[in-house]
Design an enzyme around this catalytic site. Structure first.
Site, PDB file in Angstrom:
ATOM      1  CB  CYS A 215      -7.451  15.502  11.375  1.00  0.00           C
ATOM      2  SG  CYS A 215      -6.461  14.297  10.479  1.00  0.00           S
TER       3      CYS A 215
ATOM      4  CG  HIS B  65     -11.506  14.305  10.455  1.00  0.00           C
ATOM      5  ND1 HIS B  65     -11.121  14.967   9.319  1.00  0.00           N
ATOM      6  CD2 HIS B  65     -10.537  13.393  10.718  1.00  0.00           C
ATOM      7  CE1 HIS B  65      -9.970  14.489   8.915  1.00  0.00           C
ATOM      8  NE2 HIS B  65      -9.592  13.532   9.736  1.00  0.00           N
TER       9      HIS B  65
ATOM     10  CG  ASN C 150      -7.981  11.584   7.340  1.00  0.00           C
ATOM     11  OD1 ASN C 150      -8.238  12.759   7.106  1.00  0.00           O
ATOM     12  ND2 ASN C 150      -7.507  11.172   8.504  1.00  0.00           N
TER      13      ASN C 150
HETATM   14  O1  UT7 Z   1      -7.735  11.813  12.142  1.00  0.00           O
HETATM   15  C1  UT7 Z   1      -6.725  11.159  12.796  1.00  0.00           C
HETATM   16  C2  UT7 Z   1      -6.035  10.250  11.820  1.00  0.00           C
HETATM   17  N1  UT7 Z   1      -6.028   8.854  12.076  1.00  0.00           N
HETATM   18  C3  UT7 Z   1      -7.067   8.099  12.526  1.00  0.00           C
HETATM   19  O2  UT7 Z   1      -8.097   8.569  12.879  1.00  0.00           O
HETATM   20  C4  UT7 Z   1      -6.833   6.617  12.536  1.00  0.00           C
HETATM   21  C5  UT7 Z   1      -7.613   5.939  13.615  1.00  0.00           C
HETATM   22  N2  UT7 Z   1      -7.411   4.493  13.595  1.00  0.00           N
HETATM   23  C6  UT7 Z   1      -7.957   3.683  12.676  1.00  0.00           C
HETATM   24  O3  UT7 Z   1      -8.654   4.123  11.780  1.00  0.00           O
HETATM   25  C7  UT7 Z   1      -7.733   2.196  12.823  1.00  0.00           C
HETATM   26  O4  UT7 Z   1      -7.137   1.933  14.067  1.00  0.00           O
HETATM   27  C8  UT7 Z   1      -6.871   1.578  11.690  1.00  0.00           C
HETATM   28  C9  UT7 Z   1      -7.672   1.575  10.387  1.00  0.00           C
HETATM   29  C10 UT7 Z   1      -5.597   2.382  11.516  1.00  0.00           C
HETATM   30  C11 UT7 Z   1      -6.527   0.148  12.015  1.00  0.00           C
HETATM   31  O5  UT7 Z   1      -7.696  -0.602  12.236  1.00  0.00           O
HETATM   32  P1  UT7 Z   1      -7.828  -1.531  13.539  1.00  0.00           P
HETATM   33  O6  UT7 Z   1      -9.095  -2.219  13.414  1.00  0.00           O
HETATM   34  O7  UT7 Z   1      -7.617  -0.662  14.734  1.00  0.00           O
HETATM   35  O8  UT7 Z   1      -6.659  -2.536  13.310  1.00  0.00           O
HETATM   36  P2  UT7 Z   1      -5.413  -2.851  14.276  1.00  0.00           P
HETATM   37  O9  UT7 Z   1      -4.502  -1.664  14.345  1.00  0.00           O
HETATM   38  O10 UT7 Z   1      -5.939  -3.394  15.554  1.00  0.00           O
HETATM   39  O11 UT7 Z   1      -4.737  -3.985  13.471  1.00  0.00           O
HETATM   40  C12 UT7 Z   1      -5.343  -5.257  13.302  1.00  0.00           C
HETATM   41  C13 UT7 Z   1      -4.493  -6.038  12.329  1.00  0.00           C
HETATM   42  C14 UT7 Z   1      -3.000  -5.991  12.635  1.00  0.00           C
HETATM   43  O12 UT7 Z   1      -2.447  -7.239  12.371  1.00  0.00           O
HETATM   44  P3  UT7 Z   1      -2.075  -8.227  13.575  1.00  0.00           P
HETATM   45  O13 UT7 Z   1      -1.098  -7.482  14.424  1.00  0.00           O
HETATM   46  O14 UT7 Z   1      -3.384  -8.482  14.275  1.00  0.00           O
HETATM   47  O15 UT7 Z   1      -1.491  -9.397  12.858  1.00  0.00           O
HETATM   48  C15 UT7 Z   1      -2.492  -5.003  11.620  1.00  0.00           C
HETATM   49  O16 UT7 Z   1      -1.149  -5.201  11.290  1.00  0.00           O
HETATM   50  O17 UT7 Z   1      -4.655  -5.502  11.016  1.00  0.00           O
HETATM   51  C16 UT7 Z   1      -3.377  -5.309  10.455  1.00  0.00           C
HETATM   52  N3  UT7 Z   1      -3.444  -4.234   9.471  1.00  0.00           N
HETATM   53  C17 UT7 Z   1      -3.724  -4.472   8.180  1.00  0.00           C
HETATM   54  N4  UT7 Z   1      -4.012  -5.599   7.514  1.00  0.00           N
HETATM   55  C18 UT7 Z   1      -4.242  -5.484   6.203  1.00  0.00           C
HETATM   56  C19 UT7 Z   1      -3.245  -2.914   9.645  1.00  0.00           C
HETATM   57  N5  UT7 Z   1      -3.379  -2.265   8.471  1.00  0.00           N
HETATM   58  C20 UT7 Z   1      -3.669  -3.209   7.550  1.00  0.00           C
HETATM   59  C21 UT7 Z   1      -3.936  -3.169   6.165  1.00  0.00           C
HETATM   60  N6  UT7 Z   1      -4.228  -4.338   5.541  1.00  0.00           N
HETATM   61  N7  UT7 Z   1      -3.926  -2.036   5.448  1.00  0.00           N
END
Ligand code: UT7
Length: 332
Positions: free
Chosen positions: A111, A252, A282
């Site tokens: 990125c 970004h 993104n």
């Molecule tokens: O430039 C580099 C590229 N990538 C990034 O910068 C990504 C950086 N990370 C993020 O943006 C966030 O960590 C995410 C958007 C990927 C995830 O958000 P989060 O608030 O960190 O969620 P989490 O990973 O802590 O997940 C919380 C819950 C999980 O369920 P459980 O285990 O608590 O039951 C996930 O499975 O949210 C769930 N989850 C979803 N639920 C509905 C993850 N993705 C989704 C989704 N819809 N699309």
């Protein structure tokens, strides 16, 4: 001599996919995506490759500056989704544009690709190695997204942005300072496992869905906020820029919460932070040039404006650029 951006343009595919699109085949909701990421919609390229988005953006970029492709003497393509592993996408772009006697290369810093390439292009122009560089950032993220994985399918979009880099007519303006960083400790948190020389493509790698993005969202999230905020802060400090004298932070766009937390850590008010993630998600290497092209179009940039451009990506790669805006008058 300093180098600057004298023209900039973007291309995003016309096909728009809102969050509800994912509800039909993934265990997700519009509400979750909006609240956790700030994304409302993204564009996916239905047919074609990354170069098919870069070429129209490049044509528009040159047209805006009143130049033709033959006036370019180097092409850099920042991308994580090249048309092929080889030949380089820069050569495909060169051929499509019909440019002769030109050199160039692809650059992949995840990125941070465009940020690393912007520094490289400006330094090549500053040193006199090139006079006009077509700096392209484009990614067809839909080609490497696992549409069965809700953890990443909702986060990315396709697009391209192209900037023309030329000597600045004011040595006080253009690229002023930068800090770039790579840290292989991040390898385990964000990667495409197969398709490279370590895990060449096989039936097994395809079955294990290893040709898609794999990420541990939370680890990337924390590293991104700290990475972008800390070096951007340092760049501001060593150039005597305060939140008051800063005109724009152009970060970004991976997650609105990352953007907000970064700005907060830097003490920068939301009115000075460029955000468009809600419309594009993104777009990796295209994010920064799309942001800049929108700011230009909206007449939000004028000569002398202090801009901090900041990025974070797989690697981990991290970059921050201090740019004093000057388009040599071509975009006023
Ligand atoms: O430039 C580099 C590229 N990538 C990034 O910068 C990504 C950086 N990370 C993020 O943006 C966030 O960590 C995410 C958007 C990927 C995830 O958000 P989060 O608030 O960190 O969620 P989490 O990973 O802590 O997940 C919380 C819950 C999980 O369920 P459980 O285990 O608590 O039951 C996930 O499975 O949210 C769930 N989850 C979803 N639920 C509905 C993850 N993705 C989704 C989704 N819809 N699309």
């Amino acid at each position: 001599m300093t180098a600057t951006i004298t023209s900039i343009a973007r291309y995003v595919p016309p096909e728009v996919y809102d969050n509800k699109y994912f509800e039909s085949f993934l265990d997700t909701t519009d509400e979750w995506i909006t609240q956790r990421t700030g994304i409302h919609e993204r564009h996916f390229l239905k047919e074609g490759a990354t170069s098919d988005m870069i070429v129209p953006a490049a044509r528009l970029c040159l047209e805006k500056r009143g130049l033709s492709p033959k006036d370019v003497d180097a092409i850099i393509v920042a991308t994580v989704t090249p048309d092929h592993l080889f030949p380089i996408t820069a050569a495909i772009v060169q051929k499509q544009l019909g440019i002769e006697k030109v050199w160039g290369f692809d650059m992949n810093a995840a990125c941070s690709s465009f940020v690393f390439a912007l520094v490289t292009a400006c330094k090549l122009v500053e040193s006199g190695v090139a006079r006009r560089i077509l700096l392209c950032g484009g990614d067809k993220m839909s080609s490497i997204m696992d549409m069965q994985d809700r953890n990443q399918a909702v986060l990315f979009g396709d697009g391209a942005g192209v900037a023309l880099i030329e000597p600045s007519d004011d040595p006080e303006c253009g690229l002023r300072d930068f800090m770039l960083n790579i840290d292989g400790e991040g390898e385990k948190y964000l990667k495409m496992v197969a398709g490279g020389s370590k895990n060449p493509a096989s039936i097994e790698t395809v079955t294990r869905r290893e040709h898609f993005i794999h990420q541990e969202g939370q680890a990337v999230f924390k590293a991104a906020v700290k990475g972008m905020a800390d070096i951007s802060h340092e760049i501001m400090n060593r150039n005597g820029i305060t939140p008051e004298t800063l005109r724009w932070l152009v970060p970004h766009q991976a997650n609105l919460r990352i953007i907000n937390a970064t700005a907060e850590r830097m003490n920068i008010g939301p009115e000075k932070v460029k955000v468009n993630i809600e419309r594009y998600a993104n777009t990796t290497s295209a994010t920064i040039p799309i942001c800049l092209s929108e700011l230009v179009e909206e007449k939000q940039l004028k000569k002398g404006d202090n801009i901090i451009i900041s990025s974070f990506g797989a690697g981990f790669t991290c970059g921050s650029i201090y740019f004093k805006w000057n388009s040599n008058g071509y975009m006023e």
